[in-house]
Enzyme design. Sequence first.
Site, PDB file in Angstrom:
ATOM      1  N   CYS A  60       0.815  -1.222   0.000  1.00  0.00           N
ATOM      2  CA  CYS A  60       0.000   0.000   0.000  1.00  0.00           C
ATOM      3  C   CYS A  60       0.847   1.271   0.000  1.00  0.00           C
ATOM      4  CB  CYS A  60      -0.978   0.000   1.176  1.00  0.00           C
ATOM      5  SG  CYS A  60      -0.227   0.118   2.810  1.00  0.00           S
TER       6      CYS A  60
ATOM      7  N   HIS B 298      -2.699   1.392   7.009  1.00  0.00           N
ATOM      8  CA  HIS B 298      -3.008   1.290   5.577  1.00  0.00           C
ATOM      9  C   HIS B 298      -3.130   2.690   4.989  1.00  0.00           C
ATOM     10  CE1 HIS B 298      -4.285  -0.850   1.988  1.00  0.00           C
ATOM     11  NE2 HIS B 298      -5.279   0.004   1.841  1.00  0.00           N
TER      12      HIS B 298
ATOM     13  N   HIS C 113      -5.804   1.878  -4.261  1.00  0.00           N
ATOM     14  CA  HIS C 113      -4.855   1.333  -3.291  1.00  0.00           C
ATOM     15  C   HIS C 113      -4.435  -0.087  -3.664  1.00  0.00           C
ATOM     16  CE1 HIS C 113      -7.968  -0.987  -0.593  1.00  0.00           C
ATOM     17  NE2 HIS C 113      -8.352  -0.975  -1.840  1.00  0.00           N
TER      18      HIS C 113
END
Length: 365
Positions: free
Chosen positions: A279, A327, A339
């Site tokens: 990510c 994240h 993402h």
Amino acid sequence: MGSGVRSVTTAAMAVACAAVILSAPGMAYAAPKPTPNPTSTPSPPLTPRATPASNKDIEAVRKKLDALYHDAAVATDAYNLAEERTEKQSTQIVELAREIVEGKARLDELKERTGAAARAQYRGGGLPDEAQLMLSDDPEDFLAGAGRARQGAQATKGLLAEMKRTQQDLEQYARDAAAQWKKLEANREAKAKAKKKVKEQIAAAEKVESELQKEEKQRLAKLEQRAAYKAQTAWLGSGVLDDISGEASAQGKKAVEYATAQIGKPYEWGAEGPKTFDCSGLTSQAWAAAGQGIPRTSQEQWKQLDRVTVENMLPGDLIIYNSDASHVAMYIGDGAMIHAPRPGRTVTIAGAGSMPILGVVRPGK
């Protein structure tokens, strides 16, 4: 949102169905298992079940997998940070080694010059100035020579002082190198531990997944999509997008273009492209492509980058998720983000509100 960014977003949206836009693609999951007790006897492998699990059981599996992948994401961030620090410390050690080599060469030169000056003074004799004046045939020559001698003495004194400073610098370089080496070893150890943790969490998730029947996997995917849809709908229903306006910066547009060009590439923990990403690897590389270096990990991006309110976010801004900033995704406009979700998935577009938002940060100016 500018027409250029909107067209990129629209094209990307067309790649995925509405369910994918509102959630990350579904993946196979496994029934939850109790955390093993190290002192207890391992349970025998599960045998195939004649009766599929209930929806309540499947929901428990979904939460179990979310927890496992969350822990894997936290460990991945720790791994990436340790790796970044290890590279930085290795570079600093190399630089310090170069400084030590150059310092030693400078010290040798100063010692040679100081020795030469001392030898010259010795050859001039140790008689006092009054005696040398009385013995001199030409007082003017003596006075000129005495002036040069004083200059030489001052120069020698300066050489000795510089030699002392150089020696002190070398000692400091050696201490700094030792300290950096100690940090390097500590981060190598942290990196190894984090790597082990990532692999353990992913292996546990894959094991859970492998124990699900085909029909259960399908129901699990639907439950996951439903959860993401519910979260996104609630987020949009709050009116959060009503006040969002403004165009992305030139750098923001470039970052979005880079990120959307990676759609479909696999997630891989610790990866920064060009074929796979995690990510924060995706977001950091997207902004690097836009000409702006940012921290490597989602947690450091949250700590170091300028924060903006959700109502003021623009395409290219980074959305940080979960209370521990484990994240990160890039906002691309129209309530959507892009993402790299987690192992087993690919870079994709999803609803910006489909996960719990911690906050928003803005790289660049």
